[in-house]
Design an enzyme around this catalytic site. Structure first.
Site, PDB file in Angstrom:
ATOM      1  N   PRO A  96       0.825  -1.210   0.000  1.00 26.46           N
ATOM      2  CA  PRO A  96       0.000   0.000   0.000  1.00 26.46           C
ATOM      3  C   PRO A  96       0.865   1.268   0.000  1.00 26.46           C
ATOM      4  O   PRO A  96       1.911   1.302   0.647  1.00 26.46           O
ATOM      5  CB  PRO A  96      -0.799  -0.116   1.304  1.00 26.46           C
ATOM      6  CG  PRO A  96      -0.802  -1.573   1.634  1.00 26.46           C
ATOM      7  CD  PRO A  96       0.507  -2.111   1.122  1.00 26.46           C
ATOM      8  N   VAL A  97       0.415   2.274  -0.743  1.00 29.79           N
ATOM      9  CA  VAL A  97       1.201   3.506  -0.915  1.00 29.79           C
ATOM     10  C   VAL A  97       0.913   4.494   0.225  1.00 29.79           C
ATOM     11  O   VAL A  97      -0.220   4.590   0.695  1.00 29.79           O
ATOM     12  CB  VAL A  97       0.837   4.146  -2.281  1.00 29.79           C
ATOM     13  CG1 VAL A  97       1.531   5.477  -2.472  1.00 29.79           C
ATOM     14  CG2 VAL A  97       1.207   3.199  -3.410  1.00 29.79           C
ATOM     15  N   ALA A  99       1.495   4.517   3.334  1.00 30.56           N
ATOM     16  CA  ALA A  99       0.837   3.863   4.467  1.00 30.56           C
ATOM     17  C   ALA A  99       1.838   3.442   5.539  1.00 30.56           C
ATOM     18  O   ALA A  99       1.499   2.701   6.445  1.00 30.56           O
ATOM     19  CB  ALA A  99       0.051   2.651   3.960  1.00 30.56           C
ATOM     20  N   GLY A 100       3.088   3.870   5.415  1.00 30.05           N
ATOM     21  CA  GLY A 100       4.084   3.490   6.422  1.00 30.05           C
ATOM     22  C   GLY A 100       4.626   2.090   6.208  1.00 30.05           C
ATOM     23  O   GLY A 100       5.246   1.520   7.105  1.00 30.05           O
ATOM     24  N   GLY A 102       6.612   1.276   3.520  1.00 31.30           N
ATOM     25  CA  GLY A 102       7.862   1.318   2.758  1.00 31.30           C
ATOM     26  C   GLY A 102       7.707   1.197   1.257  1.00 31.30           C
ATOM     27  O   GLY A 102       8.674   0.860   0.563  1.00 31.30           O
ATOM     28  N   SER A 103       6.517   1.518   0.741  1.00 32.53           N
ATOM     29  CA  SER A 103       6.282   1.356  -0.695  1.00 32.53           C
ATOM     30  C   SER A 103       7.306   2.119  -1.552  1.00 32.53           C
ATOM     31  O   SER A 103       7.895   1.554  -2.489  1.00 32.53           O
ATOM     32  CB  SER A 103       4.860   1.822  -1.021  1.00 32.53           C
ATOM     33  OG  SER A 103       4.741   2.140  -2.364  1.00 32.53           O
ATOM     34  N   ALA A 106      10.779   0.559  -1.427  1.00 34.06           N
ATOM     35  CA  ALA A 106      10.812  -0.770  -2.047  1.00 34.06           C
ATOM     36  C   ALA A 106      10.771  -0.659  -3.574  1.00 34.06           C
ATOM     37  O   ALA A 106      11.491  -1.375  -4.283  1.00 34.06           O
ATOM     38  CB  ALA A 106       9.647  -1.627  -1.541  1.00 34.06           C
ATOM     39  N   ASP A 147      14.244   3.042   6.388  1.00 34.32           N
ATOM     40  CA  ASP A 147      13.433   2.352   5.376  1.00 34.32           C
ATOM     41  C   ASP A 147      14.308   1.671   4.323  1.00 34.32           C
ATOM     42  O   ASP A 147      14.145   0.484   4.038  1.00 34.32           O
ATOM     43  CB  ASP A 147      12.489   3.342   4.669  1.00 34.32           C
ATOM     44  CG  ASP A 147      11.243   3.628   5.480  1.00 34.32           C
ATOM     45  OD1 ASP A 147      11.260   3.353   6.683  1.00 34.32           O
ATOM     46  OD2 ASP A 147      10.262   4.128   4.902  1.00 34.32           O
TER      47      ASP A 147
END
Ligand code: PMV
Length: 308
Positions: A96-97, A99-100, A102-103, A106, A147
């Site tokens: 999920p973007v 949202a905490g 790490g999108s 990653a 992150d």
């Protein structure tokens, strides 16, 4: 046809977010069920194109130079001393973007690693992590580096800003339920507000950061010594300090309360806060009840993960 592919996991911060920006330690773990994957393919037409169809993103390196994905590709090419190749990079991600989880880091890691592999010089993990940190800096102002570290190394970490990495040994696996408020919350804003608070009330904020640092040390010992049952109260204490720092929200507090009243032994927001995700410690017997309670309390999505 020439092709290369690379993936990177999502992440959750267990303890220490925000305080980590000010030099305190933090603990984070990868979530391997969440993955961003980038595939690089040669193409007949000129130039480098990056597409993430699920996210509605399509950027060209030459025309969209300011986009985070173009900047990632540009950093890779500069680092390797290569000209722009004629390729299409396709991204798929179930993280999920905003949202905490790490999108952003990653996706950058997957793109950078796939492209460096395609160009015949795959990055070492530390090199990849440093490059993703550069991208994070362009977009988050003052990221701690946690992150990119946990995502690139793909293992649980004990992280202190500007110090060499220490892996976190998990003595006994434990289960977490993750509840998503569904509220997208850019980390940059919460981090900026904490900085404004710290400038306004340095003593109070320094005290909050130090108290969080002490919790992190206790949590590290509990995790390494195989005593995850000790983590519940530490999680709740960490949440209260984050709330005092102003980075929780009514929605996060509601999910934390719902988890605690349905059998979780501790719960806290995870990541930048304000929206995004919370995590709850729930053993096998409480797992389903906690998941159910989070859904009823308005979670947009509920996941669970085993930390090992
Ligand atoms: O990316 P997020 O939302 O999980 O937050 C990162 C953690 C912070 O401590 C809030 C910021 C940082 O750079 O460490």
């Amino acid at each position: 046809m020439l092709e290369a592919q690379a993936s990177a996991p999502g992440k959750i911060i267990l303890f220490g977010e925000h305080a980590v920006v000010y030099g305190q330690p933090a603990l984070a773990v990868p979530v391997h069920d969440l993955q961003a994957t980038a595939t690089v393919q040669e193409r007949a037409r000129p130039g480098l194109l990056i597409r993430a169809d699920d996210l509605g993103i399509g950027v060209r390196l030459a025309e969209d130079a300011a986009h985070a994905l173009s900047q990632t590709a540009r950093l890779v090419l500069d680092r390797l001393g290569c000209d722009e190749p004629d390729v299409e990079i396709t991204i798929r991600s179930n993280i999920p973007v905003a949202a905490g989880l790490g999108s952003g880091a990653a996706v950058s890691a997957a793109v950078a690693q796939a492209l460096s592999t395609y160009l015949g010089r795959p990055f070492e993990t530390q090199e990849l992590s440093a490059l993703v940190y550069e991208v994070e800096k362009l977009h988050h102002g003052t990221p701690s580096g946690i992150d990119n570290t946990v995502i690139c190394f793909g293992q649980p970490v004990y992280f202190v800003r500007d110090k060499s990495l220490e892996l976190l040994h998990v003595g006994k696996p434990f289960q977490l339920v993750i509840g998503d408020t569904g509220i997208s919350s850019p980390t940059r804003i919460a981090v900026g507000d904490v900085r404004a608070g710290w400038e306004r009330e340095p003593e109070r904020y320094n005290w909050l950061f130090e108290e969080i640092g002490k919790i992190v040390e206790k949590a590290r010992r509990a995790i390494e010594q195989g005593q995850p049952d000790k983590l519940g109260s530490l999680m709740s204490d960490n949440h209260h300090l984050l709330r005092d720092m102003g980075v929780s929200s009514p929605e996060l507090d509601r999910l934390v309360d719902a988890a605690l009243s349905s059998g979780a032994s501790g719960a806290k927001l995870s990541g930048g806060g304000r929206g995004g995700n919370m995590i709850a410690l729930a053993d096998e017997s409480a797992n389903l009840a906690v998941e159910d309670a989070l859904a009823k309390a308005g979670a947009a999505r509920v996941m669970h993960t085993t930390v090992r």
